[in-house]
Design a protein around this motif. Structure first.
Motif, PDB file in Angstrom:
ATOM      1  N   CYS A 167       0.839  -1.204   0.000  1.00  9.93           N
ATOM      2  CA  CYS A 167       0.000   0.000   0.000  1.00  9.93           C
ATOM      3  C   CYS A 167       0.870   1.247   0.000  1.00  9.93           C
ATOM      4  O   CYS A 167       1.968   1.246   0.553  1.00  9.93           O
ATOM      5  CB  CYS A 167      -0.893   0.027   1.242  1.00  9.93           C
ATOM      6  N   VAL A 168       0.359   2.283  -0.607  1.00 12.41           N
ATOM      7  CA  VAL A 168       0.927   3.621  -0.472  1.00 12.41           C
ATOM      8  C   VAL A 168      -0.105   4.436   0.289  1.00 12.41           C
ATOM      9  O   VAL A 168      -1.265   4.534  -0.135  1.00 12.41           O
ATOM     10  CB  VAL A 168       1.227   4.270  -1.830  1.00 12.41           C
ATOM     11  N   ALA A 169       0.305   4.991   1.429  1.00 11.03           N
ATOM     12  CA  ALA A 169      -0.631   5.667   2.327  1.00 11.03           C
ATOM     13  C   ALA A 169      -0.285   7.149   2.441  1.00 11.03           C
ATOM     14  O   ALA A 169       0.449   7.561   3.345  1.00 11.03           O
ATOM     15  CB  ALA A 169      -0.610   5.003   3.699  1.00 11.03           C
ATOM     16  N   PRO A 170      -0.819   7.972   1.550  1.00 12.19           N
ATOM     17  CA  PRO A 170      -0.509   9.407   1.596  1.00 12.19           C
ATOM     18  C   PRO A 170      -1.380  10.168   2.586  1.00 12.19           C
ATOM     19  O   PRO A 170      -2.436   9.701   3.012  1.00 12.19           O
ATOM     20  CB  PRO A 170      -0.798   9.862   0.165  1.00 12.19           C
ATOM     21  N   GLY A 171      -0.897  11.348   2.932  1.00  6.95           N
ATOM     22  CA  GLY A 171      -1.730  12.297   3.660  1.00  6.95           C
ATOM     23  C   GLY A 171      -2.590  13.038   2.648  1.00  6.95           C
ATOM     24  O   GLY A 171      -2.998  12.472   1.637  1.00  6.95           O
ATOM     25  N   TYR A 172      -2.842  14.313   2.894  1.00  7.98           N
ATOM     26  CA  TYR A 172      -3.680  15.078   1.963  1.00  7.98           C
ATOM     27  C   TYR A 172      -2.892  15.431   0.705  1.00  7.98           C
ATOM     28  O   TYR A 172      -1.813  16.008   0.774  1.00  7.98           O
ATOM     29  CB  TYR A 172      -4.203  16.343   2.631  1.00  7.98           C
TER      30      TYR A 172
END
Length: 243
Positions: A167-172
């Motif tokens: 997974c790639v889990a970005p913020g805003y």
């Protein structure tokens, strides 16, 4: 040469934002790209990249999409901001179907080809909300948590076949999905729209700026290039999850 050079990639939610950035990055590295979205403009965008566009509602069957895919980027998603007791029941179910159910159906659809070739990359765009929670985002948070768990199962099953799942889990991120939240966030928090980015979006981020879609795409490419990285979630959230 990148590890994706000469391979075929399919990216969902590819008509804008993170999905389009991923499609561009993969195409630039020599992958043949298939762009999937509800927006018909996906056809012209795909043509610009030398790829193929597909207009499809991912809450339903995915059999019409090609199965000979080496890189799958599950990115499609929507947002709805409301307290739980006011959250529309059908909206909740639809959001989970799009962000978790579609990821399952697409992964199931392409895995036989990946297993046969002995190589494959599953990359799921989750969010910091896959490991943290925010008020008024029950469906989105539940879906992203679910996608994180699904990715780990796919990693365990795919490892003997040369398939990684991460997974790639970005913020805003500066995308249309985030920009559309401003009015809703202002309403539920009782603040002016002009204060939403600083007070809501970046409140818990150590890095006080919005990410660009291209930065998420770079993380996707990095995961594609690393055969020993699997079953993990790459946080690109400006330090949000460090707190």
């Amino acid at each position: 040469m990148s590890s994706v050079t000469g391979h075929t990639a399919l990216i969902t939610g590819a008509a804008s934002g993170i999905g389009l950035a991923c499609a561009r990055a993969l195409a630039e590295e020599g992958a043949e790209v298939h762009l999937v979205d509800l927006d018909p403009k996906v056809h012209s965008l795909a043509e610009e990249l030398g790829g193929v566009g597909h207009v499809l509602d991912l809450t339903g069957p995915v059999d019409a999409l090609p199965a000979e895919i080496d890189v799958l980027v599950n990115n499609a998603g929507v947002q709805h901001v409301a307290p739980i007791h006011e959250f529309p029941v059908e909206r909740f179910s639809t959001m989970l179907e799009l962000m978790v159910g579609a990821a399952f159906r697409l992964t199931r659809h392409v895995l036989p080809h990946m297993y046969e070739r002995g190589w494959g990359r599953l990359v799921h765009i989750t969010s910091v909300h896959g490991v943290r929670a925010s008020a008024f985002k029950s469906a989105y948070t539940a879906a992203k948590h679910g996608l994180e768990g699904f990715s780990k199962v796919a990693a365990l099953e795919g490892a003997p076949h040369g398939v990684t799942s991460n997974c790639v889990a970005p913020g805003y991120v500066r995308t249309p999905l985030v920009e559309k939240q401003i009015a809703d966030q202002a309403k539920v928090h009782g603040i002016p729209e002009s204060e939403v980015p600083e007070r809501i979006f970046l409140q818990r981020s150590a890095v006080k700026r919005m990410m660009e879609p291209s930065e998420v795409a770079s993380a996707v490419l990095w995961l594609c290039d690393n055969s020993f990285v699997t079953g993990t979630s790459l946080a690109v959230d400006g330090g949000w999850s460090a707190q």
